[in-house]
Write an enzyme that holds these catalytic residues in place. Structure first.
Site, PDB file in Angstrom:
ATOM      1  N   SER A   1       0.828  -1.205   0.000  1.00 47.25           N
ATOM      2  CA  SER A   1       0.000   0.000   0.000  1.00 47.25           C
ATOM      3  C   SER A   1       0.865   1.260   0.000  1.00 47.25           C
ATOM      4  CB  SER A   1      -0.941   0.011   1.202  1.00 47.25           C
ATOM      5  OG  SER A   1      -0.207   0.168   2.390  1.00 47.25           O
TER       6      SER A   1
ATOM      7  N   SER B   1       8.068   3.376  18.794  1.00 49.83           N
ATOM      8  CA  SER B   1       8.699   4.647  18.437  1.00 49.83           C
ATOM      9  C   SER B   1       8.944   5.507  19.676  1.00 49.83           C
ATOM     10  CB  SER B   1       7.751   5.389  17.489  1.00 49.83           C
ATOM     11  OG  SER B   1       8.118   6.729  17.384  1.00 49.83           O
ATOM     12  N   ALA B   2       9.970   6.339  19.592  1.00 47.02           N
ATOM     13  CA  ALA B   2      10.259   7.286  20.663  1.00 47.02           C
ATOM     14  C   ALA B   2       9.148   8.314  20.799  1.00 47.02           C
ATOM     15  CB  ALA B   2      11.580   7.996  20.378  1.00 47.02           C
TER      16      ALA B   2
ATOM     17  N   TYR C   1      -1.568   8.383  15.080  1.00 48.25           N
ATOM     18  CA  TYR C   1      -0.410   7.530  14.794  1.00 48.25           C
ATOM     19  C   TYR C   1       0.323   7.174  16.089  1.00 48.25           C
ATOM     20  CZ  TYR C   1       4.482   6.541  13.928  1.00 48.25           C
ATOM     21  OH  TYR C   1       5.733   5.990  13.992  1.00 48.25           O
TER      22      TYR C   1
ATOM     23  N   LYS D   1       0.873   3.467  18.361  1.00 50.79           N
ATOM     24  CA  LYS D   1       2.128   2.884  18.867  1.00 50.79           C
ATOM     25  C   LYS D   1       1.959   2.515  20.341  1.00 50.79           C
ATOM     26  CE  LYS D   1       4.551   2.905  15.135  1.00 50.79           C
ATOM     27  NZ  LYS D   1       4.685   1.635  14.419  1.00 50.79           N
TER      28      LYS D   1
ATOM     29  N   ASN E   1      15.208   8.343  15.492  1.00 56.87           N
ATOM     30  CA  ASN E   1      14.951   8.788  14.110  1.00 56.87           C
ATOM     31  C   ASN E   1      15.769   7.961  13.109  1.00 56.87           C
ATOM     32  OD1 ASN E   1      14.083  11.055  15.858  1.00 56.87           O
ATOM     33  ND2 ASN E   1      13.679  12.066  13.922  1.00 56.87           N
TER      34      ASN E   1
ATOM     35  N   GLY F   1       3.523  20.551  16.807  1.00 60.37           N
ATOM     36  CA  GLY F   1       3.622  19.166  17.273  1.00 60.37           C
ATOM     37  C   GLY F   1       5.042  18.684  17.498  1.00 60.37           C
ATOM     38  N   ASP F   2       6.057  19.431  17.017  1.00 65.81           N
ATOM     39  CA  ASP F   2       7.436  18.986  17.218  1.00 65.81           C
ATOM     40  C   ASP F   2       7.866  19.162  18.664  1.00 65.81           C
ATOM     41  OD1 ASP F   2       8.138  18.053  14.725  1.00 65.81           O
ATOM     42  OD2 ASP F   2       8.964  19.958  14.020  1.00 65.81           O
TER      43      ASP F   2
HETATM   44  N1  UDP Z   1      12.475  19.079  10.028  1.00 68.79           N
HETATM   45  C1  UDP Z   1      12.783  20.260   9.355  1.00 68.79           C
HETATM   46  N2  UDP Z   1      12.395  20.366   8.045  1.00 68.79           N
HETATM   47  C2  UDP Z   1      11.759  19.354   7.374  1.00 68.79           C
HETATM   48  C3  UDP Z   1      11.478  18.145   8.081  1.00 68.79           C
HETATM   49  C4  UDP Z   1      11.844  18.051   9.408  1.00 68.79           C
HETATM   50  O1  UDP Z   1      13.344  21.188   9.917  1.00 68.79           O
HETATM   51  O2  UDP Z   1      11.445  19.518   6.189  1.00 68.79           O
HETATM   52  C5  UDP Z   1      12.891  18.932  11.449  1.00 68.79           C
HETATM   53  C6  UDP Z   1      11.722  18.709  12.396  1.00 68.79           C
HETATM   54  O3  UDP Z   1      11.198  19.941  12.805  1.00 68.79           O
HETATM   55  C7  UDP Z   1      12.413  17.931  13.525  1.00 68.79           C
HETATM   56  C8  UDP Z   1      13.520  17.160  12.818  1.00 68.79           C
HETATM   57  O4  UDP Z   1      13.701  17.794  11.558  1.00 68.79           O
HETATM   58  O5  UDP Z   1      13.022  18.826  14.416  1.00 68.79           O
HETATM   59  C9  UDP Z   1      13.183  15.699  12.568  1.00 68.79           C
HETATM   60  O6  UDP Z   1      11.908  15.620  11.938  1.00 68.79           O
HETATM   61  P1  UDP Z   1      11.364  14.303  11.276  1.00 68.79           P
HETATM   62  O7  UDP Z   1      10.025  14.628  10.670  1.00 68.79           O
HETATM   63  O8  UDP Z   1      12.392  13.714  10.365  1.00 68.79           O
HETATM   64  O9  UDP Z   1      11.210  13.296  12.489  1.00 68.79           O
HETATM   65  P2  UDP Z   1      10.410  13.445  13.886  1.00 68.79           P
HETATM   66  O10 UDP Z   1      11.454  13.725  14.914  1.00 68.79           O
HETATM   67  O11 UDP Z   1       9.395  14.527  13.727  1.00 68.79           O
HETATM   68  O12 UDP Z   1       9.808  12.103  14.078  1.00 68.79           O
END
Ligand code: UDP
Length: 349
Positions: free
Chosen positions: A36, A127-128, A152, A156, A190, A308-309
């Protein structure tokens, strides 16, 4: 006879790397995937890397119990590594029913089949994200999970709990028909990079959400500019901190974890391990390392924070180091060179 591991979602990014390492370690593998969210690129790559044309591949949807049951009847399965799940955080917020149905039902079916067919060792890819914005860093496996911020993330947490409960419910079973189910949840930080052969790697559909595929696609010219989300965080350089784990190192952690289960080395019926490097790396540092190791300039700009980060998260890896005897080995530079080699190969360069 070699033990056999079922890899559900085995044609995807992590699943394909794990399949390679399982075969390298001498296990038989059955790959199940409903295709998928991937094509056959990585499965074909797995066959090339391992030189094994005969890896069984079953195109089934784990949400269909009859298909999963048939798989367990057709093969003697000693362990399952379950990857078959949807993984896009944003999409899960928009489509919660689809996410809950897919991620929960597929895992319940795997567990039900495992139980029905005499017991099995089940490794769940967690996942962390379950730690959320943790107060104390690095996080250990005892760090309390925080309420999930997306469907999501919630799947988990729920799947971890389901696995724990199923292990607990079957642990005193000694009958012929229903044997024990044992479980390990690996909490990945990651995962990034690609196999050094550049024959398998990440294949995001559409615009990548994750940092490294966005970087490599920008470097190759598929995207105009990388946005670094936020440079006003309370960190040294103002960008977020993450624990980037090489995909091959991560895959090897799965091999030691399933071996631990199959060899009867577990201390509890259900165990959890953090799988990371233990080293925090900022987004800016990662971008700089990518430029340096690959000798190129990346077009990037600073952009507002992404909702959300979390500011920072990295792993305390002592449990995995000591109990699994596993440790991340590849440097972030090696990993970023592999990610770039994969992107170039995709582009035919
Ligand atoms: N990030 C970024 N630009 C992007 C994608 C991600 O600056 O285009 C940053 C995001 O804000 C985070 C880090 O990269 O601080 C890792 O993001 P990712 O989505 O890879 O993994 P996550 O930690 O969110 O699972």
């Amino acid at each position: 006879m070699a033990k056999r591991v079922l890899v559900s979602g085995g044609a995807g990014y992590i699943g394909s790397h794990v399949t390679v390492e399982l075969i390298n370690a001498g296990y038989d593998v059955v790959v199940a995937d409903n295709m998928s969210n991937c094509d056959m690129t990585c499965f074909e790559g797995v066959k090339k890397i391992t030189g094994r044309e005969d890896i069984p591949f079953c195109q089934i949807d784990c949400c269909d119990y009859a298909s999963v049951d048939r798989l367990f009847s057709d093969y003697k399965i000693d362990a399952v590594i379950h990857f078959a799940a949807f993984k896009a955080v944003g999409e899960s917020v928009a489509e919660p029913i689809m996410y809950y149905r897919n991620n929960l039902v597929s895992f319940l079916n795997i567990l039900e089949a495992a139980k029905t067919h005499g017991g099995c060792n089940v490794l769940f890819s967690s996942s962390a994200t379950v730690y959320g914005e943790a107060e104390n860093l690095p996080v250990t496996e005892q760090t309390p999970r925080l309420p999930a911020t997306s469907p999501y993330g919630n799947t988990k947490q729920m799947c971890e709990d389901i696995l724990r409960d199923v292990v607990f419910a079957t642990k005193d079973y000694d009958g012929a028909a229903q044997g024990p189910v044992k479980g390990i949840a690996l909490r990945y930080f990651n995962p990034i990079g690609a196999h050094p052969s550049a024959l398998i790697g990440e294949l995001p559909r559409g615009v990548p959400n994750n940092l490294v595929p966005f970087i490599t696609q920008t470097a190759i010219g598929k995207r105009e500019c990388l946005s670094i989300f936020g440079n006003d965080y309370p960190t040294e350089d103002g960008t977020c901190l993450r624990d980037y784990i090489d995909i091959v190192d991560l895959a090897k952690a799965h091999v030691v974890a399933v071996s631990r289960m199959m060899d009867g080395k577990m201390k509890e019926g259900y165990e959890i391990f953090n799988i990371g490097t233990g080293r925090p790396v900022s987004v800016a540092e990662l971008v700089n390392a990518f430029e340096k190791v690959n000798n190129l300039k990346l077009n990037y700009k600073f952009a507002p924070r992404r909702p959300g980060d979390v500011v920072a998260i990295w792993a305390d890896t002592r449990l995995a180091n000591e109990e699994l005897g596993w440790k991340a080995e590849r440097s972030v530079e090696e990993t970023l060179a592999a990610a770039w080699a994969w992107e170039k190969r995709l582009a035919g360069k």
